[in-house]
Motif scaffolding. Sequence first.
Motif, PDB file in Angstrom:
ATOM      1  N   HIS A  91       0.471  -0.915   0.009  1.00 54.48           N
ATOM      2  CA  HIS A  91       0.368  -0.079   0.114  1.00 54.48           C
ATOM      3  C   HIS A  91       0.927   1.476   0.277  1.00 54.48           C
ATOM      4  O   HIS A  91       0.069   2.071   0.049  1.00 54.48           O
ATOM      5  CB  HIS A  91      -0.828   0.195   1.280  1.00 54.48           C
ATOM      6  N   ASP A 146      -3.421   5.377  -6.319  1.00 57.85           N
ATOM      7  CA  ASP A 146      -4.360   4.602  -6.217  1.00 57.85           C
ATOM      8  C   ASP A 146      -4.576   5.297  -4.400  1.00 57.85           C
ATOM      9  O   ASP A 146      -5.724   5.723  -3.873  1.00 57.85           O
ATOM     10  CB  ASP A 146      -4.288   2.911  -6.270  1.00 57.85           C
ATOM     11  N   TRP A 147      -3.257   5.384  -3.669  1.00 56.17           N
ATOM     12  CA  TRP A 147      -3.787   6.125  -3.166  1.00 56.17           C
ATOM     13  C   TRP A 147      -4.095   7.284  -2.472  1.00 56.17           C
ATOM     14  O   TRP A 147      -4.675   7.607  -1.336  1.00 56.17           O
ATOM     15  CB  TRP A 147      -2.027   5.430  -1.965  1.00 56.17           C
ATOM     16  N   PRO A 150      -8.182   8.849  -2.928  1.00 54.28           N
ATOM     17  CA  PRO A 150      -9.148   9.216  -1.760  1.00 54.28           C
ATOM     18  C   PRO A 150      -8.767  10.899  -1.193  1.00 54.28           C
ATOM     19  O   PRO A 150     -10.004  11.523  -0.891  1.00 54.28           O
ATOM     20  CB  PRO A 150      -9.229   8.260  -0.853  1.00 54.28           C
ATOM     21  N   SER A 277       1.663   9.173   3.954  1.00 53.78           N
ATOM     22  CA  SER A 277       0.979   8.219   4.985  1.00 53.78           C
ATOM     23  C   SER A 277       1.791   8.332   6.093  1.00 53.78           C
ATOM     24  O   SER A 277       2.588   8.858   6.397  1.00 53.78           O
ATOM     25  CB  SER A 277       2.045   7.064   4.751  1.00 53.78           C
ATOM     26  N   LEU A 298     -10.531   9.712   5.215  1.00 50.37           N
ATOM     27  CA  LEU A 298      -9.698   9.051   4.350  1.00 50.37           C
ATOM     28  C   LEU A 298      -9.528   7.406   5.399  1.00 50.37           C
ATOM     29  O   LEU A 298      -9.125   6.485   3.982  1.00 50.37           O
ATOM     30  CB  LEU A 298      -8.361   9.229   4.728  1.00 50.37           C
ATOM     31  N   GLU A 299      -9.109   7.465   6.010  1.00 49.13           N
ATOM     32  CA  GLU A 299      -9.049   5.293   6.783  1.00 49.13           C
ATOM     33  C   GLU A 299     -10.437   5.002   6.161  1.00 49.13           C
ATOM     34  O   GLU A 299      -9.973   3.560   5.406  1.00 49.13           O
ATOM     35  CB  GLU A 299      -8.638   5.698   7.769  1.00 49.13           C
ATOM     36  N   ARG A 302     -10.030   4.310   2.488  1.00 50.00           N
ATOM     37  CA  ARG A 302      -8.773   4.131   1.572  1.00 50.00           C
ATOM     38  C   ARG A 302      -8.625   2.093   1.842  1.00 50.00           C
ATOM     39  O   ARG A 302      -8.476   1.353   1.487  1.00 50.00           O
ATOM     40  CB  ARG A 302      -7.915   4.437   2.177  1.00 50.00           C
ATOM     41  N   LEU A 306      -8.427   0.388  -0.974  1.00 54.90           N
ATOM     42  CA  LEU A 306      -8.021  -0.934  -1.441  1.00 54.90           C
ATOM     43  C   LEU A 306      -8.045  -2.127  -1.315  1.00 54.90           C
ATOM     44  O   LEU A 306      -7.142  -2.540  -1.280  1.00 54.90           O
ATOM     45  CB  LEU A 306      -6.984   0.436  -1.023  1.00 54.90           C
TER      46      LEU A 306
END
Length: 341
Positions: A91, A146-147, A150, A277, A298-299, A302, A306
């Motif tokens: 990730h 991808d990360w 969001p 991160s 967001l957490e 994701r 993901l």
Amino acid sequence: MIRRLLAIFHARNIEFVRDRSSLIWNIALPILLVVGLGFIFSGGGKPIFTVGVLHPPGTDLSALHAPFLKTRYINFVGIDKLQRGLHEVTHDEIAMLVDLRNPDAPGYWINENSPKSYLLERILLGSGGGHWERRALKARQIGYIDWLVPGILGMNMMFSCFFGVGYVIVRYRKNGYLKRLNATPLTAFEFVAAQVASRLMLIMAITIAVYLGTDWLLDFTMEGSYVLLFVIALVGALSMISLSLLVSARITSEELAAGLLNLITWPTMVLSGIWFSLGDNHPALNVLAQFLPLTQLLEGARAVMLDGAGFAEVAGHLAILAAMSGVFLVAAAWLFKWKSD
């Protein structure tokens, strides 16, 4: 014409200077931002990369003798479980995971989609790591885009929630619109609820449109349920709108409102993990970040996008966001002031 222009120029200057709250805030806000960001990013020679280290139980990282661990500007963090470390690599939360549980047979994993992982592998091999075994990642590797998606969507929602509600309410109060509404049977709770519902509908419509357009252009990863993602976005937007209403509940100055909203916005952008991160932050800052609605949003998002997380995995985030929304809304309705005087 010059006299008229100078008269208005002078009047506007006097109006601003006499608004003590705005004057003080325009001076205080830059200072607070510089001090806050200076604290967050303070310290010379900050690490550029983060590397996870699997090591023998009970062994301190400083006791390990691998030359790679002496490399400057790399933040080496202990990882207690292999699966956790592999998850963080795939990730792009850490740039590399090294295995020193058996010093005689060291190995490492990297994310093939990460530029940081590529550079760290070059550094490792150049520091006498030619005997290290490169191990394959079986899980799908997440790219930075991808990360990041969001985070960008969440940031756009945050700006719409804060400045599309709080700032407007202050302007309504200042120009007397709220004073006229106060003469009607409308209650403060009804007005606040209507503002929340209106902004919530607009934000969700815009976010869905941006999501679809971005997905068409970038084809980013979406592993979980669209319905669950919508629910997370909805509750997250509600909490940020409620916070904006609380900030604007009694303020009469647009300049002060903008300053307060910026004071919330900028730390949120830095601490909530929009661009990078949270693992790279100081532990105390990570604790503080958990009290920000955007962090929870967001957490949760994701995890769904993901990892394909279900309701049970994101229930904690939803509960926190719902609790924040309730507290902020009740406080905003209780503190709400119709008139500017």
